[in-house]
Design a protein around this motif. Structure first.
Motif: not given
Ligand SMILES: [Zn+2]
Length: 324
Positions: A170-198
């Protein structure tokens, strides 16, 4: 949940309530009543829903009923999250009270929305669970730590999707339909660990399989959002979805980090002593000098001969004696 460029402080700000102590490994299975909190209305400032939720609507199954045994799309809250992740071989920390936490109940679950925390520390989960001064928590059902551990924060609806669109959602209303995963990261795309991506891929696959969906409903916040989100930074979602789909189908699935650890442990504990035993036997037969370079010095007791050479010479001399 937030764009990169926002200081880690923003994700771990002083607005978070005090640490209540480490979450207990296993929360009570009793389900506490969940309050339907007041819904935030300032959609521009956070990942909140932006229009009234209207329940209902059939869920289209993504594949033929006859080919799968998990075809039922889930309706209601994902109280099975911890079990499903554990059954996928993942490490799980259940935060106390997670089954009763959330902003009301899910309608039907159609997918997984992938985020990064833009923090990067082991405290990132605080703000995901408790929220910020301008946005009440929980902000996602799951937090994925850098070592691949999932923290199960909530079973109810969380504020993480914001405005956006994706086919079948549903447009603009996904919170009631999708599960959110917040992955711990600085957010610059460079600090993912292999275990985390797996673990990220395996976790998404386990959830999607449980709700009868394919990897087509494994979506980056930046793909869904119309608000300029960039998360999860540095992850090629097409490649990510291909791996998730392989995990869903259980085919050509790469080894998990824990499986790699098991094999390394086996090699160290079992093959290591065998290698040592082989060296001992070789030394007994050949002498100890420079054995690791393939040069065998023999034994002083055998006149510098190896055991085999000494035996050979004995047999030769016996033959000579018998020929006389
Ligand atoms: Zn996000």
């Amino acid at each position: 949940m937030r764009q990169a460029g926002i200081a880690p402080d923003a994700a771990e700000g002083s607005s978070a309530p005090p640490d209540p102590g480490s979450p207990r490994p296993l929360a009570s299975r009793a389900r506490s009543p969940r309050s339907r909190g007041r819904r935030p209305t300032d959609a521009g400032a956070f990942d909140g829903p932006t229009r009234a939720f209207t329940a209902g609507g059939a869920v289209a199954f993504p594949y033929d009923d006859s080919t799968k045994d998990t075809i039922m799309s889930w309706t209601g809250d994902p109280v099975w999250l911890a079990d499903v992740l554990r059954e996928a071989g993942l490490r799980v920390i259940e935060h106390e009270g997670w089954r009763g936490r959330g902003h009301g109940d899910f309608a039907d679950i159609r997918g997984v929305l992938c985020h990064h925390t833009a923090g990067g520390s082991h405290n990132d989960w605080h703000i995901v669970q408790y929220g910020r001064s301008d946005l009440a928590g929980p902000l996602a059902q799951l937090v994925l730590e850098r070592d691949g551990t999932f923290r199960v924060i909530a079973a109810g609806v969380c504020w993480h999707a914001g405005r956006g669109a994706w086919p079948g959602w549903p447009t603009n209303n996904a919170n009631y339909h999708v599960i959110g995963i917040e992955a711990v990261s600085r957010g610059d795309g460079t600090d993912w660990t292999p275990a985390q991506l797996d673990a990220y891929k395996r976790g998404c696959a386990a959830i999607l399989r449980r709700v009868g969906r394919t990897a087509a409903d494994c979506v980056a916040h930046r793909e869904y959002s119309s608000e300029g989100k960039i998360d999860p930074a540095g992850i090629d979602m097409d490649a990510f979805r291909a791996d998730v789909q392989a995990f869903i189908e259980g085919e050509d699935a790469p080894m998990s980090a824990s499986e790699v650890n098991q094999i390394q442990h086996f090699i160290a504990e079992f093959c290591g002593p065998i290698g040592s035993d082989v060296k001992d036997l070789r030394e007994q037969l050949c002498g100890h000098a420079q054995r690791d370079r393939g040069e065998y010095g023999g034994w002083p007791q055998l006149g510098g001969r190896t055991v085999v050479d000494a035996l050979g010479e004995i047999l030769t001399r016996l033959d000579e004696l018998e020929a006389r």
